[in-house]
Design a protein around this motif. Structure first.
Motif: not given
Length: 224
Positions: A176-180
């Motif tokens: 999982a990647c959460v890109m802000d």
């Protein structure tokens, strides 16, 4: 249990379009929505110490992203671009979703990455995630917090923050990647980070990348 009418709070979104054989399963949606209120507590302001109850539009985003399931029981959606106005708690939402994938997604050897264009921005979401863990007895029991990582020994999973100026994206196997703040990912090294993260997910059964950015800004060039 959440039903598929939850999409009413998402303008111009029709979950039935191109759904194919995918079906909405309310228990899958509820599992993620309930994770916020059961384990996460606000850390600042007048809400400090109170459960993180998602607002209706946040429930719509989360429930639709996780409630739609493919025939093989994996998630329908593998990527999402979420645009939210300023001061709506998008960093806390991002941190909560990252923690869910670290702890609640039952991914063995999960690699969860919180990414931003700069170290300081990446540290914001990661810092919120650490405070979420510290404030909850159950999360604290299962997670170990280090300076640059949060780990879950029982599943061998890890969360860490990286930025486009860190040069550490290659060699990952992200679940999982959460890109802000995707709208400021405009420099070449940011594009390279984006591509490195997305292409690192090929060996995962149901990888997901979630890009969260401020609404009303310039169109994120990476999505063109």
């Amino acid at each position: 249990m959440i039903d598929k009418e939850v999409n009413l709070f998402l303008p111009d979104y029709n979950p039935e379009a191109q759904a194919g054989d995918c079906k909405f399963e309310g228990d899958c949606a509820s599992r993620v929505v309930d994770f916020f209120s059961m384990f996460l507590k606000h850390d600042k302001g007048i809400w400090a110490g109170k459960p993180f109850e998602l607002l209706p539009y946040q429930v719509s985003i989360v429930a639709n992203l996780y409630g739609w399931i493919r025939p093989d029981k994996s998630r329908r959606y593998r990527s999402a671009l979420v645009e939210l106005p300023r001061k709506t708690g998008k960093s806390h939402l991002a941190a909560g979703l990252a923690l869910y994938h670290l702890i609640g997604d039952s991914e063995q050897g999960g690699e969860v990455v919180v990414a931003a264009s700069t170290r300081d921005q990446a540290s914001i979401v990661f810092g919120i995630a650490k405070r979420f863990v510290e404030r909850d007895e159950t999360l604290s029991k299962h997670c170990k917090i280090y300076r640059n990582a949060i780990t879950v020994e029982s599943t061998g999973s890890t969360m860490k923050a990286i930025s486009s100026d860190s040069g550490t994206a290659h060699g990952l196997n992200c679940s999982a990647c959460v890109m802000d703040e995707l709208h400021v990912w405009t420099k070449p090294d940011a594009r390279q980070l984006f591509e490195a993260l997305v292409t690192s997910q090929g060996a995962r059964r149901q990888p997901i990348n979630i890009s969260i950015t401020t609404a009303g800004t310039a169109e994120p060039t990476l999505w063109r």
